[in-house]
Design a protein around this motif. Structure first.
Motif, PDB file in Angstrom:
ATOM      1  N   ASP A   1      -1.092   1.386   5.365  1.00  0.00           N
ATOM      2  CA  ASP A   1       0.359   1.598   5.455  1.00  0.00           C
ATOM      3  C   ASP A   1       1.043   1.222   4.142  1.00  0.00           C
ATOM      4  O   ASP A   1       1.933   1.931   3.658  1.00  0.00           O
ATOM      5  CB  ASP A   1       0.951   0.772   6.602  1.00  0.00           C
ATOM      6  CG  ASP A   1       1.070   1.558   7.898  1.00  0.00           C
ATOM      7  OD1 ASP A   1       1.118   2.804   7.828  1.00  0.00           O
ATOM      8  OD2 ASP A   1       1.122   0.941   8.967  1.00  0.00           O
TER       9      ASP A   1
ATOM     10  N   VAL B   1       6.533   1.736   6.351  1.00  0.00           N
ATOM     11  CA  VAL B   1       6.944   0.393   6.770  1.00  0.00           C
ATOM     12  C   VAL B   1       8.390   0.105   6.388  1.00  0.00           C
ATOM     13  O   VAL B   1       9.147  -0.471   7.174  1.00  0.00           O
ATOM     14  CB  VAL B   1       6.011  -0.677   6.164  1.00  0.00           C
ATOM     15  CG1 VAL B   1       6.513  -2.078   6.491  1.00  0.00           C
ATOM     16  CG2 VAL B   1       4.589  -0.501   6.683  1.00  0.00           C
TER      17      VAL B   1
ATOM     18  N   ILE C   1       5.282  -7.511  12.277  1.00  0.00           N
ATOM     19  CA  ILE C   1       4.726  -6.892  11.073  1.00  0.00           C
ATOM     20  C   ILE C   1       4.459  -7.986  10.035  1.00  0.00           C
ATOM     21  O   ILE C   1       3.357  -8.092   9.487  1.00  0.00           O
ATOM     22  CB  ILE C   1       5.671  -5.817  10.515  1.00  0.00           C
ATOM     23  CG1 ILE C   1       5.858  -4.708  11.557  1.00  0.00           C
ATOM     24  CG2 ILE C   1       5.110  -5.228   9.209  1.00  0.00           C
ATOM     25  CD1 ILE C   1       6.894  -3.676  11.168  1.00  0.00           C
TER      26      ILE C   1
END
Length: 247
Positions: free
Chosen positions: A222, A119, A144
């Protein structure tokens, strides 16, 4: 060559959903687009704009590979919208069917998708692209930090990049989507769900709920993977320091 213009129906109120363009009309519009020299030139220009953006991303990836010994970018893909998609978008916006209307009003005809492993790499690549003085940042949508209701996550940028042709420089708009491998995998499944035919509404609702749950788990994974990488980087840094021999 004189430009053919097809005036599409005016856009109605936002809350009213427009009907899809019928098959015969769509085929006629596609034929006009494909046979138009101006349209072909426009598509070529968007392809060149994509090449410029891809090159910038590839250069950044190569630089970081040498400087930090890892590639933040896993893969890069791109596309120019199909004539039917462009036509539908013009129709929904109530715009005339002209090259000028496309280039002035549509920002996502050319698209580049950058897939990162982590990320934080997404924000690093986005910041590096935005800092380049020949690239103008038009718009950002951070899905996001602020995911869509269905769970979709990605970082979107609309940029304007100068492309040099024989007649001079032309600023071209490109949409850049930056996401992790996991986000891209989820988005592919979600896209497949939306375009599946003959799905019972109840089953579709159930699947959508399951996809939303998966999106949340993927986002959590993630973040865990990023934390693991940061711990490994810290261990590697400590080890390097301990191996330094003082005079």
């Amino acid at each position: 060559m004189e430009q053919d213009t097809i005036i599409l129906p005016t856009l109605r109120e936002k809350e009213t959903e427009l009907p899809a363009i019928s098959g015969n009309i769509m085929e006629e519009l596609k034929m006009v687009m494909q046979q138009s020299q101006q349209f072909q030139e426009m598509m070529m220009m968007y392809s060149c704009a994509i090449r410029e953006v891809r090159t910038k991303a590839e250069v950044l990836n190569d630089e970081m590979s040498v400087r930090y010994h890892r590639n933040p970018i896993s893969s890069i893909s791109s596309r120019v919208k199909k004539p039917e998609s462009i036509t539908q978008k013009l129709y929904k916006k109530g715009l005339p069917f002209t090259v000028e209307a496309i280039m002035t009003n549509l920002s996502d005809v050319a698209g580049v998708r950058i897939i990162c492993e982590f990320v934080d790499d997404i924000y690093t690549i986005a910041a590096m692209l935005a800092m380049q003085d020949d690239l103008k940042l038009i718009k950002i949508k951070d899905y996001i930090k602020y995911p869509k209701p269905n769970g979709y996550r990605s970082y979107h940028m609309i940029v304007e990049i100068p492309v040099f042709f024989s007649k001079g420089k032309t600023p071209m708009r490109v949409e850049i989507q930056i996401r992790t491998i996991a986000m891209d995998f989820w988005a592919s499944l979600d896209h497949e769900l939306k375009y599946k035919k003959n799905i019972d509404p109840q089953d579709e609702e159930t699947i959508a709920g399951e996809l939303l749950s998966c999106a949340d788990r993927i986002a959590e994974t993630d973040m865990i993977m990023q934390q693991i990488r940061m711990k490994l980087d810290a261990v590697k840094e400590d080890k390097t320091k301990s191996e330094i021999v003082l005079p």
